[in-house]
Design a protein around this motif. Structure first.
Motif, PDB file in Angstrom:
ATOM      1  N   MET A   1       0.847  -1.184   0.000  1.00 57.32           N
ATOM      2  CA  MET A   1       0.000   0.000   0.000  1.00 57.32           C
ATOM      3  C   MET A   1       0.891   1.245   0.000  1.00 57.32           C
ATOM      4  SD  MET A   1      -2.858   0.963   2.810  1.00 57.32           S
ATOM      5  CE  MET A   1      -2.720   2.557   3.534  1.00 57.32           C
ATOM      6  N   ASP A   2       0.695   2.104  -0.964  1.00 55.69           N
ATOM      7  CA  ASP A   2       1.453   3.345  -1.031  1.00 55.69           C
ATOM      8  C   ASP A   2       0.788   4.384  -0.145  1.00 55.69           C
ATOM      9  OD1 ASP A   2       3.212   2.271  -2.805  1.00 55.69           O
ATOM     10  OD2 ASP A   2       2.358   3.220  -4.568  1.00 55.69           O
ATOM     11  N   SER A   3       1.570   4.979   0.704  1.00 53.82           N
ATOM     12  CA  SER A   3       1.077   6.018   1.598  1.00 53.82           C
ATOM     13  C   SER A   3       1.888   7.272   1.373  1.00 53.82           C
ATOM     14  CB  SER A   3       1.233   5.592   3.064  1.00 53.82           C
ATOM     15  OG  SER A   3       0.481   4.445   3.328  1.00 53.82           O
ATOM     16  N   THR A   4       1.246   8.410   1.571  1.00 51.67           N
ATOM     17  CA  THR A   4       1.949   9.679   1.544  1.00 51.67           C
ATOM     18  C   THR A   4       1.701  10.337   2.886  1.00 51.67           C
ATOM     19  OG1 THR A   4       1.680   9.906  -0.844  1.00 51.67           O
ATOM     20  CG2 THR A   4       2.163  11.909   0.386  1.00 51.67           C
ATOM     21  N   TYR A   5       2.771  10.828   3.478  1.00 54.04           N
ATOM     22  CA  TYR A   5       2.701  11.508   4.758  1.00 54.04           C
ATOM     23  C   TYR A   5       3.000  12.976   4.501  1.00 54.04           C
ATOM     24  CZ  TYR A   5       3.155   6.745   6.497  1.00 54.04           C
ATOM     25  OH  TYR A   5       2.963   5.407   6.745  1.00 54.04           O
ATOM     26  N   GLU A   6       2.215  13.853   5.152  1.00 53.98           N
ATOM     27  CA  GLU A   6       2.381  15.288   4.931  1.00 53.98           C
ATOM     28  C   GLU A   6       2.911  15.959   6.189  1.00 53.98           C
ATOM     29  OE1 GLU A   6      -1.146  17.157   3.319  1.00 53.98           O
ATOM     30  OE2 GLU A   6      -1.607  15.356   2.165  1.00 53.98           O
ATOM     31  N   TYR A   7       3.703  17.011   5.961  1.00 54.39           N
ATOM     32  CA  TYR A   7       4.233  17.806   7.059  1.00 54.39           C
ATOM     33  C   TYR A   7       4.227  19.258   6.611  1.00 54.39           C
ATOM     34  CZ  TYR A   7       7.325  19.531  10.711  1.00 54.39           C
ATOM     35  OH  TYR A   7       7.841  20.237  11.770  1.00 54.39           O
ATOM     36  N   SER A   8       3.708  20.147   7.467  1.00 54.59           N
ATOM     37  CA  SER A   8       3.711  21.581   7.191  1.00 54.59           C
ATOM     38  C   SER A   8       4.820  22.243   7.992  1.00 54.59           C
ATOM     39  CB  SER A   8       2.373  22.210   7.582  1.00 54.59           C
ATOM     40  OG  SER A   8       1.330  21.673   6.800  1.00 54.59           O
ATOM     41  N   SER A   9       5.656  23.004   7.293  1.00 54.84           N
ATOM     42  CA  SER A   9       6.760  23.707   7.929  1.00 54.84           C
ATOM     43  C   SER A   9       6.542  25.210   7.777  1.00 54.84           C
ATOM     44  CB  SER A   9       8.084  23.305   7.275  1.00 54.84           C
ATOM     45  OG  SER A   9       9.129  24.106   7.771  1.00 54.84           O
ATOM     46  N   GLY A  10       6.801  25.944   8.860  1.00 54.53           N
ATOM     47  CA  GLY A  10       6.613  27.380   8.837  1.00 54.53           C
ATOM     48  C   GLY A  10       7.882  28.180   8.633  1.00 54.53           C
ATOM     49  N   SER A  11       9.030  27.477   8.550  1.00 49.96           N
ATOM     50  CA  SER A  11      10.285  28.212   8.387  1.00 49.96           C
ATOM     51  C   SER A  11      11.388  27.266   7.921  1.00 49.96           C
ATOM     52  CB  SER A  11      10.704  28.842   9.714  1.00 49.96           C
ATOM     53  OG  SER A  11      11.134  27.842  10.626  1.00 49.96           O
ATOM     54  N   PRO A  12      12.463  27.834   7.346  1.00 45.66           N
ATOM     55  CA  PRO A  12      13.609  26.992   6.980  1.00 45.66           C
ATOM     56  C   PRO A  12      14.199  26.260   8.190  1.00 45.66           C
ATOM     57  CG  PRO A  12      13.766  29.103   5.872  1.00 45.66           C
ATOM     58  CD  PRO A  12      12.622  29.209   6.854  1.00 45.66           C
ATOM     59  N   ASP A  13      14.227  26.923   9.348  1.00 44.84           N
ATOM     60  CA  ASP A  13      14.751  26.277  10.557  1.00 44.84           C
ATOM     61  C   ASP A  13      13.910  25.061  10.941  1.00 44.84           C
ATOM     62  OD1 ASP A  13      16.856  28.041  10.817  1.00 44.84           O
ATOM     63  OD2 ASP A  13      15.843  29.308  12.305  1.00 44.84           O
TER      64      ASP A  13
END
Length: 152
Positions: A1-13
């Motif tokens: 099963m192919d899954s995609t996980y998402e992550y939101s980043s607010g800055s380069p750091d």
């Protein structure tokens, strides 16, 4: 099963801290691919990986050399395939993919046929001035486990 996980980043750091966290899970032979538009943050993510692997040298894009090698707790290979003109061109990439280090490939579409099936593909997209969405697509049980560990 192919899954995609998402992550939101607010800055380069924040993006670099996530990459450092990922680096803590990596072992010899691991492969990470990074895709996204120019300026999306691929090299910034790579700098975080390098830091997490104990690389002390300045990490920058290997655009004109294609591959840069660094020493850390594991050898770290940073590849930028943007300027590869012929996807079938023999670059000896398998020696890196099967080696004792961790490999990061920016612009993986340029060498798609040479990439191993098991790997962690990450796409980085601009969503604002400093905001990014990162999409992790693991191929193989090991990479699925890593994604679950770092993105919980």
């Amino acid at each position: 099963m192919d899954s995609t996980y998402e992550y939101s980043s607010g800055s380069p750091d924040e993006t670099q801290r996530l990459a450092e966290k990922l680096a803590a899970e990596l072992q010899p032979g691991d492969l990470i691919t990074l895709s996204g538009d120019l300026g999306a943050g691929k090299t910034s993510f790579t700098k975080g990986l390098a830091k997490g692997l104990g690389v002390t040298a300045n990490v920058n894009s290997p655009t004109f050399t294609i591959i840069k090698e660094y020493e850390g707790r594991l050898p770290f290979y940073h590849m930028d395939a943007y300027r590869v003109e012929d996807e079938g061109e023999e670059l000896g990439l398998d020696e890196y993919f099967e080696g004792e280090g961790v490999t990061v490939v920016e612009w993986p579409s340029m060498v798609e046929e040479q990439l191993p099936e098991e790997r962690l593909d990450i796409e980085i997209r601009h969503t604002g001035d400093s905001d990014r969405e990162l999409y992790f697509k693991p191929s193989g049980d090991r990479y699925i486990t890593i994604c679950k560990e770092i993105l919980r």
